[in-house]
Design an enzyme around this catalytic site. Structure first.
Site, short mmCIF file in Angstrom:
data_model
loop_
_atom_site.label_atom_id
_atom_site.label_comp_id
_atom_site.label_asym_id
_atom_site.label_seq_id
_atom_site.Cartn_x
_atom_site.Cartn_y
_atom_site.Cartn_z
N SER A 1 65.15 44.13 63.23
CA SER A 1 63.51 43.76 62.84
C SER A 1 62.87 45.12 62.43
O SER A 1 61.75 44.95 62.14
CB SER A 1 63.00 43.14 63.96
OG SER A 1 63.23 43.81 65.23
N ALA B 1 61.66 47.13 59.85
CA ALA B 1 61.49 46.71 58.29
C ALA B 1 61.97 47.91 57.45
O ALA B 1 62.29 47.49 56.12
CB ALA B 1 59.85 46.86 58.11
N ASP C 1 73.84 50.68 63.99
CA ASP C 1 73.55 51.69 65.02
C ASP C 1 73.26 52.71 64.26
O ASP C 1 74.80 53.18 63.85
CB ASP C 1 74.15 51.80 66.40
CG ASP C 1 73.10 52.40 67.48
OD1 ASP C 1 72.13 51.68 67.59
OD2 ASP C 1 73.75 53.43 67.95
N ARG D 1 73.52 54.88 55.85
CA ARG D 1 73.60 53.34 55.61
C ARG D 1 73.95 52.80 54.25
O ARG D 1 74.73 51.77 54.46
CB ARG D 1 72.24 52.94 55.73
CG ARG D 1 71.83 51.54 56.19
CD ARG D 1 70.53 51.06 56.68
NE ARG D 1 70.41 51.75 57.97
CZ ARG D 1 69.73 53.04 58.46
NH1 ARG D 1 68.84 53.57 57.23
NH2 ARG D 1 69.67 53.28 59.40
P1 IMP Z 1 69.02 52.01 66.17
O1 IMP Z 1 67.77 51.11 65.67
O2 IMP Z 1 68.96 51.97 67.51
O3 IMP Z 1 70.06 52.35 65.31
O4 IMP Z 1 67.88 53.41 65.77
C1 IMP Z 1 67.84 54.27 64.98
C2 IMP Z 1 67.09 55.47 64.74
O5 IMP Z 1 67.80 56.57 64.05
C3 IMP Z 1 65.79 55.03 63.78
O6 IMP Z 1 64.58 54.59 64.62
C4 IMP Z 1 65.34 56.55 63.24
O7 IMP Z 1 64.67 57.14 64.35
C5 IMP Z 1 66.72 57.03 63.30
N1 IMP Z 1 67.30 56.77 61.88
C6 IMP Z 1 68.23 56.11 61.64
N2 IMP Z 1 68.52 55.77 60.37
C7 IMP Z 1 67.62 56.51 59.72
C8 IMP Z 1 67.25 56.94 58.25
O8 IMP Z 1 68.04 56.26 57.46
N3 IMP Z 1 66.18 57.56 58.13
C9 IMP Z 1 65.48 58.07 59.26
N4 IMP Z 1 65.52 57.99 60.46
C10 IMP Z 1 66.76 57.00 60.77
#
Ligand code: IMP
Length: 201
Positions: free
Chosen positions: A8, A10, A69, A179
């Site tokens: 969720s 965004a 993740d 990603r």
């Molecule tokens: P997840 O939802 O547990 O995968 O947490 C991922 C966290 O890593 C996010 O809330 C961001 O703080 C950081 N993160 C992951 N991918 C990105 C990105 O593409 N840009 C900036 N921060 C990212």
């Protein structure tokens, strides 16, 4: 084809949908995601947490579902924030709080090398199919730049673009990001076999 995702966030959803369009894949948030109690992300690796989420949410999805993740690894901080990137400054921390903590911890450090890592797990009604990994290397800035993206993007400098991910458009970011790479690998995998598409219908 439609592919469900278990997020969720965004910012992530926007990137998923954009990447899917290139392959003619409609990425949608899983129906009813908000009503399901959140999955405990107790894994010690990105891969373990992606699998936990895909199998947990996948059981309640009407077809193929993926979960990602992801996070930031900073060399001089021993790989932190890593799997706790979303809650680096504590449970429920905002992006601004996480970024402020990171900037504070990086003060005076010469080695700025860091990478974003993303692992995507794909499951069919809760049965794991495969995982896909993507990485992008960069450097941590000493102040935020740009307002695009989300999370640590304004602090992540990507040398080939000579700008931060916070200054890059979503299209530019997805062409090289952790990603974008993991998603492209998954979409190619799905496109390679029409059989795999069937499960999503
Ligand atoms: P997840 O939802 O547990 O995968 O947490 C991922 C966290 O890593 C996010 O809330 C961001 O703080 C950081 N993160 C992951 N991918 C990105 C990105 O593409 N840009 C900036 N921060 C990212």
């Amino acid at each position: 084809m439609t592919l469900y995702c278990a997020t969720s966030n965004a910012g992530k959803l926007r990137e998923f949908r954009l990447a899917g369009q290139r392959f003619g894949i409609d990425v949608m948030e899983m129906p009813g995601l908000q009503e399901i109690p959140p999955c405990d992300e107790t894994g010690r690796t990105f891969k373990a947490n992606a699998i936990l989420k895909a199998t947990y949410y996948g059981q309640q999805a009407p077809g193929l579902l993926f979960a990602d993740d992801s996070g930031l690894e900073v060399d001089t901080l021993g790989g932190a924030p890593g799997v706790v990137s979303a809650r680096y400054a504590g449970p429920g921390a905002s992006d601004a709080q996480n970024n402020a903590l990171l900037l504070g911890n990086m003060r005076g450090r010469e080695n700025r090398r860091a990478r974003f890592v993303c692992v995507i797990a794909l499951a069919n009604r809760g049965e794991m199919i495969r995982t896909f990994r993507g990485i992008v290397e960069g450097e941590i800035l000493d102040e935020a730049r740009g307002a695009e993206g989300f999370g640590y993007d304004p602090l992540f400098y990507y040398a080939p673009y000579q700008k931060s991910f916070g200054e890059a458009s979503v299209e530019e970011k997805m062409a090289v990001s952790h990603r974008g790479r993991a998603l492209t690998a998954m979409f190619r995998y799905l496109s390679d076999s029409p059989q795999r598409h069937k499960a999503a219908k």
